[in-house]
Design a protein around this motif. Structure first.
Motif, mmCIF file in Angstrom:
data_model
loop_
_atom_site.group_PDB
_atom_site.id
_atom_site.type_symbol
_atom_site.label_atom_id
_atom_site.label_comp_id
_atom_site.label_asym_id
_atom_site.label_seq_id
_atom_site.Cartn_x
_atom_site.Cartn_y
_atom_site.Cartn_z
ATOM 1 N N ARG A 48 0.840 -1.283 -0.006
ATOM 2 C CA ARG A 48 0.154 -0.034 0.273
ATOM 3 C C ARG A 48 0.894 1.194 0.041
ATOM 4 O O ARG A 48 2.045 1.177 0.560
ATOM 5 C CB ARG A 48 -0.831 0.109 1.361
ATOM 6 C CG ARG A 48 -1.617 -0.898 1.472
ATOM 7 C CD ARG A 48 -3.045 -1.376 0.447
ATOM 8 N NE ARG A 48 -3.833 -0.311 0.680
ATOM 9 C CZ ARG A 48 -4.851 -0.096 -0.154
ATOM 10 N NH1 ARG A 48 -4.820 -0.631 -1.528
ATOM 11 N NH2 ARG A 48 -5.836 0.647 0.226
ATOM 12 N N PRO A 49 0.307 2.412 -0.603
ATOM 13 C CA PRO A 49 1.179 3.857 -0.444
ATOM 14 C C PRO A 49 1.126 3.828 1.360
ATOM 15 O O PRO A 49 0.143 3.374 1.883
ATOM 16 C CB PRO A 49 0.027 4.406 -0.996
ATOM 17 C CG PRO A 49 -0.472 3.865 -1.931
ATOM 18 C CD PRO A 49 -0.747 2.554 -1.432
ATOM 19 N N ARG A 50 2.213 4.647 1.679
ATOM 20 C CA ARG A 50 2.345 4.754 3.123
ATOM 21 C C ARG A 50 1.185 5.129 4.066
ATOM 22 O O ARG A 50 0.776 4.750 5.016
ATOM 23 C CB ARG A 50 3.336 5.536 3.305
ATOM 24 C CG ARG A 50 3.888 5.428 5.097
ATOM 25 C CD ARG A 50 5.487 6.188 5.251
ATOM 26 N NE ARG A 50 5.242 7.563 4.631
ATOM 27 C CZ ARG A 50 4.634 8.649 5.446
ATOM 28 N NH1 ARG A 50 4.458 8.231 6.818
ATOM 29 N NH2 ARG A 50 4.555 9.675 5.053
ATOM 30 N N LEU A 51 0.468 6.236 3.237
ATOM 31 C CA LEU A 51 -0.845 6.817 4.104
ATOM 32 C C LEU A 51 -2.134 6.330 3.598
ATOM 33 O O LEU A 51 -3.181 6.792 4.113
ATOM 34 C CB LEU A 51 -0.783 8.146 3.909
ATOM 35 C CG LEU A 51 0.469 9.050 3.892
ATOM 36 C CD1 LEU A 51 0.725 10.341 3.563
ATOM 37 C CD2 LEU A 51 0.822 8.961 5.505
ATOM 38 N N ALA A 52 -2.206 5.056 3.017
ATOM 39 C CA ALA A 52 -3.393 4.529 2.503
ATOM 40 C C ALA A 52 -4.213 3.965 3.664
ATOM 41 O O ALA A 52 -3.533 3.257 4.574
ATOM 42 C CB ALA A 52 -3.128 3.753 1.330
ATOM 43 N N VAL A 53 -5.525 3.773 3.341
ATOM 44 C CA VAL A 53 -6.365 3.035 4.343
ATOM 45 C C VAL A 53 -6.009 1.517 4.053
ATOM 46 O O VAL A 53 -5.461 1.159 2.973
ATOM 47 C CB VAL A 53 -7.818 3.485 4.308
ATOM 48 C CG1 VAL A 53 -8.181 4.841 4.690
ATOM 49 C CG2 VAL A 53 -8.388 3.215 2.661
ATOM 50 N N PHE A 54 -6.504 0.839 4.918
ATOM 51 C CA PHE A 54 -6.392 -0.828 4.884
ATOM 52 C C PHE A 54 -7.038 -1.012 3.836
ATOM 53 O O PHE A 54 -8.294 -0.697 3.824
ATOM 54 C CB PHE A 54 -6.644 -1.263 6.386
ATOM 55 C CG PHE A 54 -5.808 -0.904 7.467
ATOM 56 C CD1 PHE A 54 -4.545 -1.085 7.358
ATOM 57 C CD2 PHE A 54 -6.356 -0.754 8.513
ATOM 58 C CE1 PHE A 54 -3.630 -0.661 8.529
ATOM 59 C CE2 PHE A 54 -5.665 -0.243 9.551
ATOM 60 C CZ PHE A 54 -4.097 -0.107 9.528
ATOM 61 N N LEU A 55 -6.522 -2.052 3.000
ATOM 62 C CA LEU A 55 -7.467 -2.772 2.219
ATOM 63 C C LEU A 55 -8.712 -3.591 2.538
ATOM 64 O O LEU A 55 -8.672 -4.032 3.675
ATOM 65 C CB LEU A 55 -6.795 -3.891 1.355
ATOM 66 C CG LEU A 55 -7.145 -4.511 0.249
ATOM 67 C CD1 LEU A 55 -7.319 -3.436 -1.080
ATOM 68 C CD2 LEU A 55 -6.272 -5.701 -0.486
ATOM 69 N N ASP A 81 1.029 -4.658 4.528
ATOM 70 C CA ASP A 81 0.290 -5.084 5.221
ATOM 71 C C ASP A 81 0.195 -6.399 5.302
ATOM 72 O O ASP A 81 -0.083 -6.985 4.298
ATOM 73 C CB ASP A 81 -1.094 -4.258 5.205
ATOM 74 C CG ASP A 81 -1.199 -2.922 5.294
ATOM 75 O OD1 ASP A 81 -0.212 -2.389 5.975
ATOM 76 O OD2 ASP A 81 -2.207 -2.426 4.967
ATOM 77 N N ALA A 82 0.473 -7.321 6.296
ATOM 78 C CA ALA A 82 0.229 -8.836 6.405
ATOM 79 C C ALA A 82 -0.962 -9.216 7.367
ATOM 80 O O ALA A 82 -1.103 -8.749 8.330
ATOM 81 C CB ALA A 82 1.521 -9.278 7.014
#
Length: 267
Positions: free
Chosen positions: A239-246, A263-264
């Protein structure tokens, strides 16, 4: 999705271009072959619409005076520097264990190439016929390179919708160590300006954005997370560093970088 596109080539590469035209036709893309006198920077500037072109280096996507192909040969220098310890993606995907991995959002295949170099056995899934054909061409060229040939032998290309492919693996009770997701267009995320700025850094990505419309659901990725979790011990989302979680789903662990994060989700 593009269903019709022009393909420019010079007479010297006409036979090669006709071969690509046939392949793309079988994949549902109508290709208008246009023979031109000289495929050069001036011609590309004068023909800014998205198109394909063929030259001595194979198949390219072109638009706005630029050319793009998944240039795996250009990645060799990075691959030679890379190690399990130095690459954040290696830690996130547990590449030290040489996992059986699905990359369900193929893109240009650079992350898959790196992961294969570090030991992963990768199934790379792409549904867009033009992008898949570009990837296929890059893999074929890489197979002739002494350094890359052993790496790409661990990459298996699948022309399929990722949603359908993951669902089929679950139905057939096939399990994998890792599913890797790198959705191209997190346009619904927060901090829009920062994300858009990151997305426009590379010219290659600008051309992909022209090929793959931002409202195409195949690029959002939310629907892939649950499917991936059903078949993998670990799902890793770039993800882009500032993006919300998928899928607005809190990860079990994160690896943070300056521009992006991983994100894992563990099973």
């Amino acid at each position: 999705m593009v269903s019709e596109i022009r393909l420019f080539t010079e007479i010297a590469y006409l036979e090669k271009a006709q071969s690509y035209q046939s392949v793309l036709s079988l994949r549902g893309v109508e290709v208008k072959l246009v023979q031109i006198e000289k495929l050069n920077a001036r011609f590309l500037r004068l023909n800014p619409e998205i198109a394909l072109c063929v030259d001595e280096n194979g198949l390219w996507l072109c638009a706005n005076g630029m050319k793009m192909q998944p240039d795996w040969n250009a990645e060799i220098a990075r691959l030679k520097r890379a190690s399990i310890k130095s690459e954040m993606i290696a830690r996130a995907c547990n590449l030290a264990e040489k996992p059986k991995l699905i990359d369900a959002t193929a893109g240009l295949g650079h992350d898959s190439l790196l992961m294969a170099h570090l030991g992963a056995e990768i199934t790379l899934v792409e549904r867009h016929p033009i992008l898949f054909t570009l990837l296929e061409d890059s893999k074929t060229q890489a197979e002739t390179d002494p350094f890359l040939s052993q790496i790409v032998a661990r990459i298996h290309l699948v022309f399929s919708d990722s949603h359908a492919f993951l669902a089929l693996q679950n139905q057939e009770q096939h399990h994998f160590d890792v599913v890797y997701l790198d959705p191209m267009f997190p346009q619904r995320d927060q901090n829009q300006q920062a994300i858009k700025k990151q997305a426009q850094v590379k010219k290659q990505m600008q051309l992909l954005h022209l090929l793959l419309p931002e409202d195409g659901e195949m690029d959002l990725g939310d629907h892939l997370l649950v499917l991936a979790q059903a078949i993998a011990k670990r799902v890793v989302v770039k993800r882009p560093r500032l993006a919300v979680f998928l899928n607005n789903q809190q990860p079990d662990h994160q690896w943070q970088g300056d521009a992006c994060r991983f994100d894992a989700y563990f099973n």
